[in-house]
Design an enzyme around this catalytic site. Structure first.
Site, short mmCIF file in Angstrom:
data_model
loop_
_atom_site.label_atom_id
_atom_site.label_comp_id
_atom_site.label_asym_id
_atom_site.label_seq_id
_atom_site.Cartn_x
_atom_site.Cartn_y
_atom_site.Cartn_z
N PRO A 186 44.07 33.93 31.45
CG PRO A 186 44.83 34.84 29.44
CD PRO A 186 45.28 34.07 30.63
CD GLU B 109 53.11 33.02 22.36
OE1 GLU B 109 52.02 33.22 21.80
OE2 GLU B 109 53.86 33.93 22.75
NE ARG C 179 42.44 45.09 51.11
CZ ARG C 179 41.20 45.46 51.38
NH1 ARG C 179 40.20 44.65 51.12
NH2 ARG C 179 40.95 46.63 51.91
CG ASP D 56 37.44 46.72 51.69
OD1 ASP D 56 37.84 47.69 52.32
OD2 ASP D 56 37.99 45.62 51.66
N1 ADE Z 1 47.92 35.51 32.53
C1 ADE Z 1 47.94 36.35 31.48
N2 ADE Z 1 46.90 37.17 31.48
C2 ADE Z 1 46.16 36.85 32.59
C3 ADE Z 1 44.95 37.34 33.14
N3 ADE Z 1 44.26 38.33 32.59
N4 ADE Z 1 44.49 36.78 34.28
C4 ADE Z 1 45.17 35.76 34.86
N5 ADE Z 1 46.31 35.25 34.37
C5 ADE Z 1 46.80 35.79 33.24
#
Ligand code: ADE
Length: 242
Positions: free
Chosen positions: A88, A115, A153, A168
């Site tokens: 993230p 974690e 794709r 697309d």
């Molecule tokens: N791992 C956990 N959450 C994630 C996300 N939003 N994007 C990529 N990998 C992740």
């Protein structure tokens, strides 16, 4: 295009990757996906892949050794492919980034779990970090599958139709307008007559205007980023004033 996925949950990949378009893409040799279990690169009796964080605190941290060994075994060093960590904290995945990544013949995808992972993986192994959105999942497996799907794709021949991915939503910088199929009338709701008129010019113009309208209504900021024709601008002016 070759994908090498490094994960602690290899079993979650086959059900999706061996279905429908991605299955055919693999059968036809357009893509190949090798899923590697990071646990296979542990050397202790219990195949431990995580440990407590230095400095205390909750949660377990992925150990560096098995991840380094797995990736270095499969992707020779110096790296012959970008080594992407799904996290993230990465660059936010967009169609533009999909286009960019699809230029590589091979990608390594590391799926984080627990974690977090030891920072040395990030600083000394990984070459790129991708997030699929501003929310936190339990691991990088779904994000890796999303990335594989979005890139596959784009490869010529993977999608059956002649236009492929060109029309697309997002590919043109606009959201796509509505689509219809038979029946011409369903529960009293009619297909727009222009689509049944057989006039290809009119249909193309209608589709362009519907795409502009939908983008204006839902994602107006996208209109700032693309080149618009005189006709497009006149149409937008008309809907802004209506
Ligand atoms: N791992 C956990 N959450 C994630 C996300 N939003 N994007 C990529 N990998 C992740």
């Amino acid at each position: 295009m070759q994908f090498d996925v490094f994960t602690l949950l290899p079993e979650v990949f086959p059900p999706y990757l061996n279905s429908s378009i991605l299955k055919r893409a693999q059968e036809n040799g357009h893509i190949s996906v090798d899923v590697h279990n990071i646990r296979d690169w542990t050397h202790d009796k219990h195949h431990v892949t995580d440990d407590n964080p230095y400095g205390g605190g909750g949660g377990m941290i992925m150990k560096p050794e098995p991840v380094f060994e797995a990736v270095e075994d499969i992707i020779e060093s110096p790296p012959s492919a970008p080594i992407i960590l799904l996290t993230p904290q990465g660059r936010l995945f967009t169609q533009e980034i999909a286009d960019e990544l699809a230029l590589n013949p091979r990608l390594a995808l590391i799926c984080g779990r627990y974690e977090g992972l030891d920072e040395r993986i990030r600083t000394h192994l990984v070459t790129d970090e991708i997030s699929i959105g501003d929310y936190v999942l339990t691991g990088g497996e779904l994000p890796a599958m999303i990335l594989i799907d979005a890139l596959s794709r784009l490869i010529p021949g993977v999608l059956g139709d002649e236009n492929g991915a060109a029309n697309d939503s997002h590919a043109s910088g606009l959201l796509e307008g509505p689509h219809y199929t038979r029946p011409p009338e369903f529960r009293g709701w009619e297909v727009p007559p222009v689509l049944r008129s057989g006039d290809h010019g009119k249909v193309a113009q209608w589709r362009r205007e519907e795409a502009l309208l939908r983008t204006f209504q839902r994602r107006p900021e996208m209109l700032e980023k693309i080149e618009l024709s005189k006709k497009d601008r006149a149409f937008l002016e008309k809907i802004r004033n209506s």
